[in-house]
Design an enzyme around this catalytic site. Structure first.
Site, PDB file in Angstrom:
ATOM      1  N   LYS A  13       5.401  14.362 -10.413  1.00  0.00           N
ATOM      2  CA  LYS A  13       5.234  13.100 -11.136  1.00  0.00           C
ATOM      3  C   LYS A  13       4.328  13.280 -12.360  1.00  0.00           C
ATOM      4  CE  LYS A  13       3.612  10.779  -7.533  1.00  0.00           C
ATOM      5  NZ  LYS A  13       3.633  11.780  -6.440  1.00  0.00           N
ATOM      6  N   ARG A  88       1.439   2.539  -4.242  1.00  0.00           N
ATOM      7  CA  ARG A  88       1.552   3.423  -3.080  1.00  0.00           C
ATOM      8  C   ARG A  88       1.634   2.647  -1.775  1.00  0.00           C
ATOM      9  NH1 ARG A  88      -0.913   8.281  -5.458  1.00  0.00           N
ATOM     10  NH2 ARG A  88      -1.004  10.024  -4.018  1.00  0.00           N
ATOM     11  N   ARG A 126       0.960  26.823  -4.407  1.00  0.00           N
ATOM     12  CA  ARG A 126       0.996  27.480  -5.722  1.00  0.00           C
ATOM     13  C   ARG A 126      -0.017  26.809  -6.654  1.00  0.00           C
ATOM     14  NH1 ARG A 126       6.142  26.463  -8.366  1.00  0.00           N
ATOM     15  NH2 ARG A 126       6.988  26.894  -6.324  1.00  0.00           N
ATOM     16  N   ARG A 136      -8.052  21.190  -6.513  1.00  0.00           N
ATOM     17  CA  ARG A 136      -8.396  19.881  -5.960  1.00  0.00           C
ATOM     18  C   ARG A 136      -8.692  20.044  -4.479  1.00  0.00           C
ATOM     19  NH1 ARG A 136      -3.503  15.995  -7.775  1.00  0.00           N
ATOM     20  NH2 ARG A 136      -4.039  15.124  -5.754  1.00  0.00           N
ATOM     21  N   ARG A 147      -1.307  13.754   3.730  1.00  0.00           N
ATOM     22  CA  ARG A 147      -0.793  12.983   2.585  1.00  0.00           C
ATOM     23  C   ARG A 147       0.689  12.651   2.773  1.00  0.00           C
ATOM     24  NH1 ARG A 147      -2.513  16.888  -2.054  1.00  0.00           N
ATOM     25  NH2 ARG A 147      -1.796  15.322  -3.559  1.00  0.00           N
TER      26      ARG A 147
HETATM   27  P1  AMP Z   1      -2.594  11.796  -6.567  1.00  0.00           P
HETATM   28  O1  AMP Z   1      -3.278  12.492  -7.687  1.00  0.00           O
HETATM   29  O2  AMP Z   1      -1.629  10.737  -7.047  1.00  0.00           O
HETATM   30  O3  AMP Z   1      -1.954  12.751  -5.592  1.00  0.00           O
HETATM   31  O4  AMP Z   1      -3.727  11.014  -5.758  1.00  0.00           O
HETATM   32  C1  AMP Z   1      -4.783  11.702  -5.121  1.00  0.00           C
HETATM   33  C2  AMP Z   1      -5.464  10.800  -4.107  1.00  0.00           C
HETATM   34  O5  AMP Z   1      -6.019   9.669  -4.768  1.00  0.00           O
HETATM   35  C3  AMP Z   1      -4.559  10.217  -3.038  1.00  0.00           C
HETATM   36  O6  AMP Z   1      -4.338  11.112  -1.955  1.00  0.00           O
HETATM   37  C4  AMP Z   1      -5.377   8.995  -2.610  1.00  0.00           C
HETATM   38  O7  AMP Z   1      -6.506   9.361  -1.852  1.00  0.00           O
HETATM   39  C5  AMP Z   1      -5.902   8.499  -3.959  1.00  0.00           C
HETATM   40  N1  AMP Z   1      -4.940   7.585  -4.620  1.00  0.00           N
HETATM   41  C6  AMP Z   1      -4.255   7.817  -5.777  1.00  0.00           C
HETATM   42  N2  AMP Z   1      -3.489   6.776  -6.112  1.00  0.00           N
HETATM   43  C7  AMP Z   1      -3.668   5.860  -5.142  1.00  0.00           C
HETATM   44  C8  AMP Z   1      -3.127   4.563  -4.895  1.00  0.00           C
HETATM   45  N3  AMP Z   1      -2.227   4.012  -5.727  1.00  0.00           N
HETATM   46  N4  AMP Z   1      -3.538   3.900  -3.774  1.00  0.00           N
HETATM   47  C9  AMP Z   1      -4.440   4.439  -2.928  1.00  0.00           C
HETATM   48  N5  AMP Z   1      -4.984   5.654  -3.092  1.00  0.00           N
HETATM   49  C10 AMP Z   1      -4.612   6.369  -4.187  1.00  0.00           C
END
Ligand code: AMP
Length: 198
Positions: A13, A88, A126, A136, A147
């Site tokens: 994404k 989400r 990777r 991260r 996740r």
């Molecule tokens: P991402 O970078 O989109 O994979 O997000 C990393 C982490 O941020 C996720 O695993 C959640 O802990 C938190 N997070 C990101 N976006 C959301 C969202 N829309 N709602 C709740 N938690 C979020």
């Protein structure tokens, strides 16, 4: 134009959002990036959410919705946005609908990037290896498992909400990067043509 990029962690994404930003003059709004920035700043919000993110859990809907609402009003979002990692949960999707109605805007398309789970594990591993010590905290096989559980349990239920509104376009995320971009662009071009005709 308001676009939602939807798909499991590691679907690509963020990468695709960056490409669309340049091509269409849209602003990428990644809630994950915004939350990580708050953690890096060490703000009170950042301290509150660090463990949640590191464990692969979801930050509360309330925090996310307030963050997006404020961000959408800034000047760089007026041409349009690409949501990356938001909404989400069904509650977030409903709040986004209400928020857009208030701002007199609507979602053009929800692009669902499909990638199978085995490939997601390969990509996250990777991504962690390439980050060479700066990965991260949540990019590892154990947290990815969590996740993905959360994606299946809380995020995938958002899909029927958008399916009912006929907003979903399916993208084959297993294809090469450029092919994925081309598929997305084809959907967006179609949308722009339809808008011109209207
Ligand atoms: P991402 O970078 O989109 O994979 O997000 C990393 C982490 O941020 C996720 O695993 C959640 O802990 C938190 N997070 C990101 N976006 C959301 C969202 N829309 N709602 C709740 N938690 C979020």
């Amino acid at each position: 134009m308001i676009i939602v990029l939807f798909g499991p962690p590691g679907a690509g994404k963020g990468t695709q959002a960056k490409r669309l930003e340049e091509r269409y003059g849209l602003k990428q709004l990644s809630t994950g990036d915004m939350l990580r920035a708050a953690v890096a700043e060490g703000s009170p919000l950042g301290r509150e959410i660090k463990d949640i993110i590191d464990g692969g859990h979801l930050v509360s809907d309330d925090i996310i919705i307030r963050m997006i609402d404020a961000r959408m009003d800034q000047a760089d979002c007026q041409q349009g946005v690409i949501f990356d990692g938001f909404p989400r949960t069904v509650a977030q999707a409903e709040a986004l609908d209400a928020m857009l109605a208030r701002k007199n805007k609507q979602i053009a398309s929800v692009l669902l990037i499909n990638v199978d789970e085995q490939e997601l594990y390969r990509r996250i591993e990777r991504r962690a290896a390439e980050a060479a010590g700066k990965a991260r905290e949540d990019d590892n096989a154990e947290t990815l498992k969590k996740r993905l559980e959360i994606y299946r349990g809380q995020t995938a239920p958002v899909l029927p909400f958008y399916r009912q509104k006929e907003l979903i376009a399916e993208i084959d995320g297993m294809a090469a990067l450029d092919t994925v971009t081309a598929q997305i662009e084809a959907v967006l071009e179609q949308h722009q043509q339809a808008k011109k005709r209207a």
